[in-house]
Design an enzyme around this catalytic site. Structure first.
Site, PDB file in Angstrom:
ATOM      1  N   ASP A   1       0.812  -1.225   0.000  1.00 46.51           N
ATOM      2  CA  ASP A   1       0.000   0.000   0.000  1.00 46.51           C
ATOM      3  C   ASP A   1       0.840   1.267   0.000  1.00 46.51           C
ATOM      4  O   ASP A   1       0.643   2.166   0.832  1.00 46.51           O
ATOM      5  CB  ASP A   1      -0.936   0.019   1.212  1.00 46.51           C
ATOM      6  CG  ASP A   1      -1.729  -1.259   1.387  1.00 46.51           C
ATOM      7  OD1 ASP A   1      -2.108  -1.852   0.369  1.00 46.51           O
ATOM      8  OD2 ASP A   1      -1.945  -1.675   2.534  1.00 46.51           O
TER       9      ASP A   1
ATOM     10  N   GLU B   1     -11.401   1.521  -3.955  1.00 47.03           N
ATOM     11  CA  GLU B   1     -10.732   1.944  -2.718  1.00 47.03           C
ATOM     12  C   GLU B   1      -9.443   2.684  -3.050  1.00 47.03           C
ATOM     13  O   GLU B   1      -9.123   2.923  -4.211  1.00 47.03           O
ATOM     14  CB  GLU B   1     -10.434   0.727  -1.828  1.00 47.03           C
ATOM     15  CG  GLU B   1      -9.601  -0.335  -2.498  1.00 47.03           C
ATOM     16  CD  GLU B   1      -9.561  -1.642  -1.718  1.00 47.03           C
ATOM     17  OE1 GLU B   1     -10.259  -1.761  -0.679  1.00 47.03           O
ATOM     18  OE2 GLU B   1      -8.850  -2.564  -2.140  1.00 47.03           O
TER      19      GLU B   1
END
Length: 600
Positions: free
Chosen positions: A97, A271
């Site tokens: 991430d 997302e």
């Protein structure tokens, strides 16, 4: 990136014997000694306290004089670097991430850390090739409250961004622990530490900040729709953000993407949103498809930061989902990206991906990759991000590859040797659920681990110092000096995916004799793989080796040859395919006074 729900756990503490002994001693000093009998009683009490304390003297703590990690993946041998090239991924092992920002010639990048402590590793570069770790954004208990949470909870999807209007860096994230939720910390200098968390008044996950040219600020994030139409149906929300109060402005929230690029196709898990401004237009980039085999990156555009946002007609702009499953040197799950303008005035994108082993298991976890981005057209597209990703890249113009040299983070094949003699412990060593400093100490002999009465299976801070597995083919060797006092004592090494999935390889006691034991724990059920009686005193070398899915644990005493214990074992339980969750394998130096491994 969070696709499941965790229930909150009750706050748990852990036993701190030295502090309790200190408090007991202080109380004893208040006893009035008026009679010889009282003096004799006090003497006996103090003697017993001293005896109890002697059983936890530093001589009984395991001491690690060195640890050597060596990676030797075939891909790096098959594709040696030429001048002007560097390897992808840029951060090997569990660094997922990624988010990146720039101030002047300085680039700063962060990744997720879950229940690892300290949290949110932060890296610095001047050229996007050579990186150093500055430390961690969340390095204090006041910032990171993960003491009672599973390894795959905690910190998710941090976003780092620089605001030129107030010369401040922000890191916004979701902390699934401690009752915190969405939060932001900030600093004027990432090298000098970050503020305590400011809780943000909105639900959902994966928040990011955007600062417009006029000084206005916005938060975008993933959230649940008012009414879910199918499994994985999510929305992207936007709020106005009050920079002076560090809060979203109540009542300004609106849905700017419903479902994804085309809701009629039932897209899942939209997302990790980011907004960028280029040539007066606003570009919203998101991950879509879930952090797995259908992962991708998609892009939308609007004339206003608040939308409406229109998807590009060439989405996705990054994915690896369309290619043969058995392709050589496979990189998969690509997505969850962030963009930055590079030193050569070209755009680059950092993103997560995986490199599965020969049986398609994911033991190294989700790693940080980078690709140049072509933004000469209407929309950005990751260059070579829609074909199988190559292990090598060209450096930006004028940049020299110095990875692994002059203090820069290594990649490719490398050997990392730690003697634990430096004043500061290398940032690559981390704890789980609590600070490293709560259980380690250094001496001329090396690193002492002062064990907690906590087992590795418990959801509490454990006395284990971890290093990420960064290669499919690796060895990790630690030299340990240790003499357990009882069957409740154990120290050695561990390979851990979670509290329910791991191997423990260490020394314990049975009666008057010491044993080396290897235990496998799968979904919380433990099995003794093997045990050997130790007849030699002195330091022991403990080693774990892996060749893809095949792991072997061995030991050597008094400089002798390594002896295998337990034969070959499978790395299946060290893979997210089997263990679930979001982390990669952590290799630990582990000690406990709550051992439950029984040698045969």
């Amino acid at each position: 990136m969070f696709h499941d729900a965790w229930m909150p756990h009750k706050q748990l503490g852990f036993f701190n014997q030295p502090n309790q002994l200190k408090n007991k001693t202080a109380r004893k000093r208040k006893i009035e000694m008026k009679t010889p009998k009282a003096i004799a009683t006090l003497t006996l009490i103090l003697f017993c306290l001293g005896l109890a304390h002697s059983q936890q003297t530093p001589e009984n703590y395991p001491t690690f004089s060195n640890a050597v990690y060596q990676g030797n993946d075939n891909v790096y041998n098959d594709y040696p670097l030429a001048d002007g090239e560097f390897y992808n991924p840029i951060l090997q092992g569990c660094y997922p991430d990624p988010s990146i920002t720039r101030k002047g010639d300085d680039y700063y990048m962060v990744t997720s850390s879950f229940a690892m402590f300290p949290g949110v590793p932060i890296f610095h570069s001047n050229d996007l090739v050579n990186w150093t770790q500055l430390g961690h954004v969340l390095d204090r208990k006041s910032q990171l409250k993960v003491a009672d949470t599973g390894i795959s909870a905690g910190i998710y999807a941090p976003d780092i961004i620089y605001n030129p209007h107030n010369d401040t860096f922000y890191m916004i994230t979701t902390q699934f622990a401690g009752g915190i939720g969405n939060m932001v910390v900030k600093t004027s200098d990432p090298r000098e530490g970050w503020s305590d968390p400011i809780k943000l008044a909105f639900a959902g996950i994966d928040p990011a900040l955007f600062f417009d040219d006029d000084g206005k600020a916005y938060v975008i994030h993933n959230d649940a729709p008012e009414k879910a139409l199918y499994e994985g149906h999510r929305v992207i929300k936007l709020w106005e953000y009050d920079v002076s109060a560090d809060q979203v402005i109540k009542g300004t929230d609106q849905v700017i993407v419903d479902g994804g690029v085309d809701i009629s196709q039932k897209p899942i898990w939209i997302e990790a949103p980011h907004i960028y401004k280029k040539n007066g237009r606003y570009y919203l980039m998101c991950a879509e498809g879930g952090t797995g085999s259908w992962h991708s990156e998609v892009i939308f555009v609007s004339d206003k930061p608040t939308g409406p946002y229109v998807p590009a007609d060439n989405n996705p702009i990054l994915t690896q989902r369309y290619f043969a499953k058995d392709r050589k040197n496979k990189v998969d799950w690509a997505g969850h990206a962030d963009l930055v303008l590079g030193p050569d005035d070209r755009y680059y994108g950092v993103f997560l991906g995986i490199r599965p082993n020969e049986v398609d298991r994911v033991n190294t976890g989700r790693e940080t990759f980078i690709l140049p981005v072509d933004w000469t057209g209407a929309f950005p597209v990751f260059e070579n991000g829609l074909i199988p990703i190559s292990p090598k890249l060209k450096v930006p113009a004028g940049v020299q590859n110095k990875t692994g040299q002059e203090g820069y983070f290594p990649n490719g094949n490398f050997t990392y040797t730690e003697t634990f003699q430096s004043e500061m412990l290398d940032y690559r060593w981390i704890g789980l659920r609590g600070p490293r400093e709560d259980f380690i100490a250094t001496s001329q002999k090396g690193l002492e681990i002062r064990p907690f009465a906590v087992n590795i299976k418990e959801v509490k801070p454990i006395s284990s110092l971890f290093y990420r597995q960064q290669h499919k083919k690796f060895s990790f060797t630690a030299t340990m000096d240790y003499s357990p006092s009882s069957e409740k004592d154990l120290a050695g090494i561990t390979c851990l995916q979670s509290e329910k999935f791991h191997y423990v390889f260490g020394i314990t006691r049975k009666g008057d004799e010491q044993y080396l034991v290897l235990e496998r724990t799968e979904n919380g059920v433990s099995t003794l793989v093997g045990s050997d009686k130790l007849t030699a005193n002195g330091p022991v070398q403990l080693r774990v080796e892996a060749k893809g899915d095949a792991y072997r644990f061995s030991y050597a005493t008094k400089g002798g040859d390594f002896q295998n214990l337990g034969g070959g074992v499978s790395g299946d339980i060290l893979s997210t395919n089997v263990a679930g969750g979001f982390t990669g394998t952590l290799i630990g130096l582990y000690a406990t006074t709550a051992n439950d491994v029984k040698p045969e």
